[in-house]
Design a protein around this motif. Structure first.
Motif, mmCIF file in Angstrom:
data_model
loop_
_atom_site.group_PDB
_atom_site.id
_atom_site.type_symbol
_atom_site.label_atom_id
_atom_site.label_comp_id
_atom_site.label_asym_id
_atom_site.label_seq_id
_atom_site.Cartn_x
_atom_site.Cartn_y
_atom_site.Cartn_z
ATOM 1 N N ALA A 1 0.815 -1.217 0.000
ATOM 2 C CA ALA A 1 0.000 0.000 0.000
ATOM 3 C C ALA A 1 0.848 1.265 0.000
ATOM 4 O O ALA A 1 0.340 2.346 -0.300
ATOM 5 C CB ALA A 1 -0.924 0.001 1.206
ATOM 6 N N SER A 2 2.127 1.148 0.312
ATOM 7 C CA SER A 2 3.001 2.310 0.370
ATOM 8 C C SER A 2 3.050 2.999 -0.991
ATOM 9 O O SER A 2 3.220 2.370 -2.026
ATOM 10 C CB SER A 2 4.405 1.877 0.775
ATOM 11 O OG SER A 2 5.275 2.970 0.745
ATOM 12 N N GLY A 3 2.882 4.311 -0.962
ATOM 13 C CA GLY A 3 2.929 5.082 -2.192
ATOM 14 C C GLY A 3 1.597 5.181 -2.912
ATOM 15 O O GLY A 3 1.476 5.918 -3.890
ATOM 16 N N SER A 4 0.603 4.461 -2.450
ATOM 17 C CA SER A 4 -0.692 4.490 -3.132
ATOM 18 C C SER A 4 -1.519 5.685 -2.653
ATOM 19 O O SER A 4 -1.306 6.224 -1.578
ATOM 20 C CB SER A 4 -1.459 3.191 -2.896
ATOM 21 O OG SER A 4 -1.781 3.045 -1.539
ATOM 22 N N LYS A 5 -2.445 6.078 -3.484
ATOM 23 C CA LYS A 5 -3.341 7.182 -3.143
ATOM 24 C C LYS A 5 -4.569 6.637 -2.434
ATOM 25 O O LYS A 5 -5.138 5.631 -2.839
ATOM 26 C CB LYS A 5 -3.762 7.924 -4.394
ATOM 27 C CG LYS A 5 -2.634 8.683 -5.048
ATOM 28 C CD LYS A 5 -3.115 10.026 -5.517
ATOM 29 C CE LYS A 5 -2.009 10.802 -6.156
ATOM 30 N NZ LYS A 5 -1.279 11.606 -5.231
ATOM 31 N N VAL A 6 -4.952 7.328 -1.371
ATOM 32 C CA VAL A 6 -6.143 6.967 -0.614
ATOM 33 C C VAL A 6 -7.233 7.987 -0.941
ATOM 34 O O VAL A 6 -7.007 9.192 -0.866
ATOM 35 C CB VAL A 6 -5.863 6.965 0.909
ATOM 36 C CG1 VAL A 6 -7.132 6.680 1.686
ATOM 37 C CG2 VAL A 6 -4.788 5.962 1.250
ATOM 38 N N HIS A 7 -8.393 7.476 -1.340
ATOM 39 C CA HIS A 7 -9.551 8.322 -1.611
ATOM 40 C C HIS A 7 -10.440 8.280 -0.384
ATOM 41 O O HIS A 7 -10.917 7.218 0.007
ATOM 42 C CB HIS A 7 -10.300 7.828 -2.853
ATOM 43 C CG HIS A 7 -9.442 7.793 -4.072
ATOM 44 N ND1 HIS A 7 -9.139 8.924 -4.794
ATOM 45 C CD2 HIS A 7 -8.789 6.781 -4.676
ATOM 46 C CE1 HIS A 7 -8.352 8.604 -5.790
ATOM 47 N NE2 HIS A 7 -8.121 7.299 -5.747
ATOM 48 N N LEU A 8 -10.648 9.435 0.223
ATOM 49 C CA LEU A 8 -11.407 9.551 1.458
ATOM 50 C C LEU A 8 -12.723 10.242 1.162
ATOM 51 O O LEU A 8 -12.754 11.278 0.502
ATOM 52 C CB LEU A 8 -10.590 10.356 2.464
ATOM 53 C CG LEU A 8 -11.057 10.450 3.885
ATOM 54 C CD1 LEU A 8 -11.027 9.072 4.546
ATOM 55 C CD2 LEU A 8 -10.169 11.402 4.660
ATOM 56 N N GLN A 9 -13.815 9.641 1.654
ATOM 57 C CA GLN A 9 -15.141 10.219 1.478
ATOM 58 C C GLN A 9 -15.828 10.278 2.842
ATOM 59 O O GLN A 9 -15.889 9.277 3.555
ATOM 60 C CB GLN A 9 -15.957 9.381 0.505
ATOM 61 C CG GLN A 9 -17.334 9.914 0.250
ATOM 62 C CD GLN A 9 -18.111 9.053 -0.713
ATOM 63 O OE1 GLN A 9 -17.549 8.188 -1.382
ATOM 64 N NE2 GLN A 9 -19.394 9.281 -0.782
ATOM 65 N N ILE A 10 -16.323 11.443 3.184
ATOM 66 C CA ILE A 10 -16.984 11.653 4.472
ATOM 67 C C ILE A 10 -18.377 12.198 4.190
ATOM 68 O O ILE A 10 -18.521 13.216 3.498
ATOM 69 C CB ILE A 10 -16.181 12.649 5.339
ATOM 70 C CG1 ILE A 10 -14.763 12.119 5.536
ATOM 71 C CG2 ILE A 10 -16.874 12.882 6.668
ATOM 72 C CD1 ILE A 10 -13.786 13.155 5.968
#
Length: 154
Positions: free
Chosen positions: A84-93
Motif C-alpha cells: 500500500a506504500s505510495g498508493s493514493k487513498v480516496h477519502l469520502q466523508i
C-alpha cells in the motif's frame, strides 16, 4: 459530501506513528521486563553458574531496550515495504460515515461504529472496536474536519 485524497508516503506514516503512539499503551519502555531479565541473568550467571543462560537473558534485556528505542523507524520501514506504500487513498466523508479506499484496501465506518474521535495536534485519531485509524489534518478540508468532530459528539 466531503472528498479528499492523500498519499501513503513516509512523511504520512511518520506523522501517523507520532500522533498515535502517545495515546497507546506502548509509549513507555517496559522497565519492569528489562529489570526482571537483568536480575534473572545475574542470578543465572553468578549464583547458578549458568553463564550461557545468564548471557542469553542479558542479551534479551538489551534487545528489549533496543527494540523500544528503534520502534518508530522499524514501524515506518514495515509500512514502507507494504504494497500500500505510495498508493493514493480516496477519502469520502458523509452522513453515513467515513469511507477510505486505495487499490489494496478499503474500509467503511458508520458513525455508530465509531467509539471516539481524539483530536491530536496534527489530525484525528478515530477509535472503533479495538482499532484506531488516523487521518491527518493535511488530508482534510477545515469543513470536513469540523464535520467529523461534530458527528463524533452526537
Amino acid at each position: 459530501m466531503f472528498q479528499s485524497e492523500f498519499t501513503l508516503d513516509k512523511q504520512y506514516f511518520q506523522e501517523c506513528f507520532d500522533e498515535s503512539v502517545a495515546l497507546s499503551q506502548h509509549h513507555k519502555p517496559k522497565y519492569g521486563l528489562i529489570s526482571f531479565l537483568l536480575i534473572l541473568g545475574a542470578l543465572s550467571h553468578y549464583l547458578l553458574g549458568q553463564a550461557y543462560l545468564g548471557n542469553f537473558l542479558f542479551v534479551l534485556a538489551v534487545i528489549e531496550g533496543v527494540s523500544f528505542y528503534y520502534r518508530r523507524p522499524w514501524w515506518v520501514a514495515r509500512q514502507m515495504v507494504s504494497r500500500a506504500s505510495g498508493s493514493k487513498v480516496h477519502l469520502q466523508i458523509d452522513e453515513q460515515g467515513i469511507k477510505a479506499k486505495n487499490p489494496y484496501r478499503a474500509f467503511e465506518l458508520s458513525w455508530q461504529e465509531i467509539d471516539n474521535v481524539i483530536e491530536t495536534d496534527k489530525g484525528l485519531l478515530i477509535e472503533h472496536a479495538k482499532y484506531r485509524q488516523y487521518i491527518s489534518k493535511q488530508a482534510l478540508e477545515q469543513d470536513a474536519y469540523a464535520f467529523i468532530l461534530q458527528q463524533a459528539k452526537k
